[in-house]
Design an enzyme around this catalytic site. Structure first.
Site, PDB file in Angstrom:
ATOM      1  N   TYR A 162      -6.697  -3.826  10.433  1.00  0.00           N
ATOM      2  CA  TYR A 162      -7.096  -4.070   9.258  1.00  0.00           C
ATOM      3  C   TYR A 162      -7.669  -5.154   9.444  1.00  0.00           C
ATOM      4  O   TYR A 162      -7.446  -5.984   9.568  1.00  0.00           O
ATOM      5  CB  TYR A 162      -6.130  -4.655   8.286  1.00  0.00           C
ATOM      6  CG  TYR A 162      -4.945  -2.923   7.945  1.00  0.00           C
ATOM      7  CD1 TYR A 162      -5.032  -2.092   7.358  1.00  0.00           C
ATOM      8  CD2 TYR A 162      -3.830  -3.567   8.369  1.00  0.00           C
ATOM      9  CE1 TYR A 162      -4.184  -0.630   7.517  1.00  0.00           C
ATOM     10  CE2 TYR A 162      -2.457  -2.293   8.522  1.00  0.00           C
ATOM     11  CZ  TYR A 162      -2.641  -0.748   7.346  1.00  0.00           C
ATOM     12  OH  TYR A 162      -1.764  -0.132   7.712  1.00  0.00           O
ATOM     13  N   THR A 188      -8.325   1.435  10.674  1.00  0.00           N
ATOM     14  CA  THR A 188      -7.817   1.115   9.039  1.00  0.00           C
ATOM     15  C   THR A 188      -8.935   1.532   8.356  1.00  0.00           C
ATOM     16  O   THR A 188      -8.668   0.728   7.909  1.00  0.00           O
ATOM     17  CB  THR A 188      -5.882   1.686   9.259  1.00  0.00           C
ATOM     18  OG1 THR A 188      -5.229   1.985  10.034  1.00  0.00           O
ATOM     19  CG2 THR A 188      -6.167   2.402   8.231  1.00  0.00           C
ATOM     20  N   LYS A 278      -9.552   5.238  11.657  1.00  0.00           N
ATOM     21  CA  LYS A 278      -8.726   6.198  11.211  1.00  0.00           C
ATOM     22  C   LYS A 278      -9.129   6.172   9.414  1.00  0.00           C
ATOM     23  O   LYS A 278      -8.994   4.605   8.858  1.00  0.00           O
ATOM     24  CB  LYS A 278      -7.891   5.462  11.915  1.00  0.00           C
ATOM     25  CG  LYS A 278      -6.374   5.980  10.936  1.00  0.00           C
ATOM     26  CD  LYS A 278      -4.630   5.525  11.909  1.00  0.00           C
ATOM     27  CE  LYS A 278      -3.378   5.798  11.284  1.00  0.00           C
ATOM     28  NZ  LYS A 278      -3.068   5.486  10.461  1.00  0.00           N
ATOM     29  N   HIS A 302      -3.539   8.605   5.995  1.00  0.00           N
ATOM     30  CA  HIS A 302      -2.283   7.854   6.122  1.00  0.00           C
ATOM     31  C   HIS A 302      -0.955   8.223   5.726  1.00  0.00           C
ATOM     32  O   HIS A 302       0.557   7.842   5.272  1.00  0.00           O
ATOM     33  CB  HIS A 302      -2.456   6.208   5.162  1.00  0.00           C
ATOM     34  CG  HIS A 302      -2.071   4.972   5.661  1.00  0.00           C
ATOM     35  ND1 HIS A 302      -2.760   4.558   5.750  1.00  0.00           N
ATOM     36  CD2 HIS A 302      -0.800   4.916   5.528  1.00  0.00           C
ATOM     37  CE1 HIS A 302      -2.482   3.380   6.820  1.00  0.00           C
ATOM     38  NE2 HIS A 302      -1.251   3.267   6.468  1.00  0.00           N
TER      39      HIS A 302
END
Ligand SMILES: Cc1cc2nc3c(=O)[nH]c(=O)nc-3n(C[C@H](O)[C@H](O)[C@H](O)COP(=O)(O)O)c2cc1C
Length: 406
Positions: A162, A188, A278, A302
């Site tokens: 992250y 992500t 992602k 997610h």
């Protein structure tokens, strides 16, 4: 009328039919051995861990509409079928970032895996190594990059990142990933803020779980899980040792709502390996990140755990493949619960799929053996589906194609 001819029962024939095997000391082993699909594994998983843990895995955001839509969409895929092809040899291998994998089904990064089973992340990575698949380790893992590399040195591993509020924190985990032989970074991007997880809030989930009055009852219900918790290493976020506040508070440190495309450029300047983004949920964003030179995209929301009214990744897959599939590898995740779901994704153009909950159900049910079982069940369905639809390799699966019924 035709009648059977009767004779005296033959004792040797009778004995040859007898199959009395001693029951296993672990009552769940038999159930797992007999499991036909992931749904059978889910039933065992539910019995083996406290409700708060099971809910954390199974749950999604808000009213969980997005998860249900994703699940329902997989059921609507119809894979085109050809017959009279010689399908005696089925090849499920694929080249991913220039290296071969045996099956296009990989392990999504998931936080806190030691909460589901005391061995945690290394158990999943070990299955990835044994099966020549790829394992994604989460920033929120209960095993650090260095610990994972030491435990399973031969696994193909990607590190999920992250962009944190304090970029120095990001840099420190990136360095750990690099030093520990991680091949790629998964960035992500569907978490500018934390999703609203009502189940976890209602259950008062904390890491590690707090011992409250009602926990005593929970211990009585799942003694083995609790015994494992108390008798193995401390349960904590390996990257944030010592944190034991509610998840929502940790999320506010880890997620940076001001993250933009410029951060991907920044990431490219500090990481010289492949970057996979992602959480892409539109063709427009897929084009934007492809322009920045990323190696791959995971179409994902997610698993419905963030935005509860977001698009269904599968529905945009064909358009994303058409737009940028020649430039970047397109992967997908979310509610994939069978080998046929994975096959459907490949038929619609994906390079590979990632699974999250499916393997977590496996680890909750039976640790590493449970994860292995999940992969074998999915592989069986995948191979069987390939043969029955007349494809010998993934190239043929994609050429044969599929449609999403409306
Ligand atoms: C328990 C759990 C924890 C997760 N933790 C993370 C995480 O730390 N980082 C991340 O990028 N995705 C995380 N995810 C999302 C998964 O990587 C993946 O996108 C999602 O699980 C796919 O949906 P599926 O579980 O239905 O297969 C998590 C998912 C679950 C179920």
């Amino acid at each position: 009328m035709i009648k059977s001819k009767r004779k005296f029962p033959s004792l040797p024939y009778f004995w040859s039919l007898i199959d009395f095997s001693l029951p296993s000391l672990n009552p769940y082993k038999g159930k797992i051995a007999r499991a036909q699909n992931i749904a059978d594994i889910v039933k065992v998983a539910k019995k083996r861990v406290p409700k708060v843990v099971f809910d954390y895995v199974e749950g999604s955001a808000v009213e969980e509409v997005s998860y249900r839509r994703q699940r329902e969409c997989w059921d609507r895929v119809e894979i085109n079928s050809k017959v009279l092809r010689d399908v005696s040899n089925i090849d499920t291998s694929e080249m991913i970032l220039g290296k071969n994998v045996d099956l296009p089904i990989f392990f999504s990064p998931t936080g806190y895996t030691r909460l589901m089973h005391h061995v945690g992340e290394p158990a999943v990575a070990n299955v990835a190594a044994k099966k020549n698949l790829i394992y994604g380790l989460s920033t929120m893992g209960t095993t650090s990059p260095a610990e994972l590399a030491a435990a399973v040195s031969n696994s193909r591993r990607w590190f999920q990142l992250y962009v944190m509020k304090n970029r120095e924190d990001s840099l420190s985990v990136i360095k750990q990933a690099k030093d520990s032989g991680f091949e790629a970074l998964i960035l992500t991007v569907d978490t500018p803020v934390a999703g609203l997880r009502y189940r976890d809030n209602r259950n008062g989930l904390t890491i590690p779980p707090r011992i409250r009055l009602n926990t005593v009852l929970a211990i009585a219900r799942k003694p083995v899980w609790w015994l494992n918790l108390f008798t193995t290493g401390k349960l904590e976020f390996a990257a944030f040792r010592g944190w034991n506040k509610p998840l929502s508070e940790l999320a506010s440190v880890i997620f940076d709502p001001s993250t933009t495309f410029a951060d991907i450029k920044w990431l490219k300047s500090v990481w010289d390996g492949p970057i996979i983004v992602k959480g892409i949920q539109s063709v427009e964003d897929a084009k934007e990140v492809a322009k920045l030179g990323v190696a791959g995209i995971i179409l994902s929301n997610h698993g419905g755990r963030q935005f509860d009214r977001g698009p269904v990744p599968l529905e945009i897959l064909p358009d994303v493949v058409k737009a940028v599939g020649k430039k970047v590898e397109i992967y997908i995740d979310g509610a994939i619960m069978s080998g046929l779901d994975a096959l459907a994704a490949i038929a619609l153009g994906a390079k590979a799929v990632f699974i999250g909950r499916a393997y977590l159900y496996g680890i909750m049910a039976d640790g590493e053996a449970g994860v292995e079982k999940v992969i074998e069940l999915m592989r069986r369905e995948f191979v069987n589906g390939m043969a029955l639809s007349g494809s010998r390799n993934l190239k043929e699966v994609r050429a044969t194609g599929a449609k999403i019924r409306s």
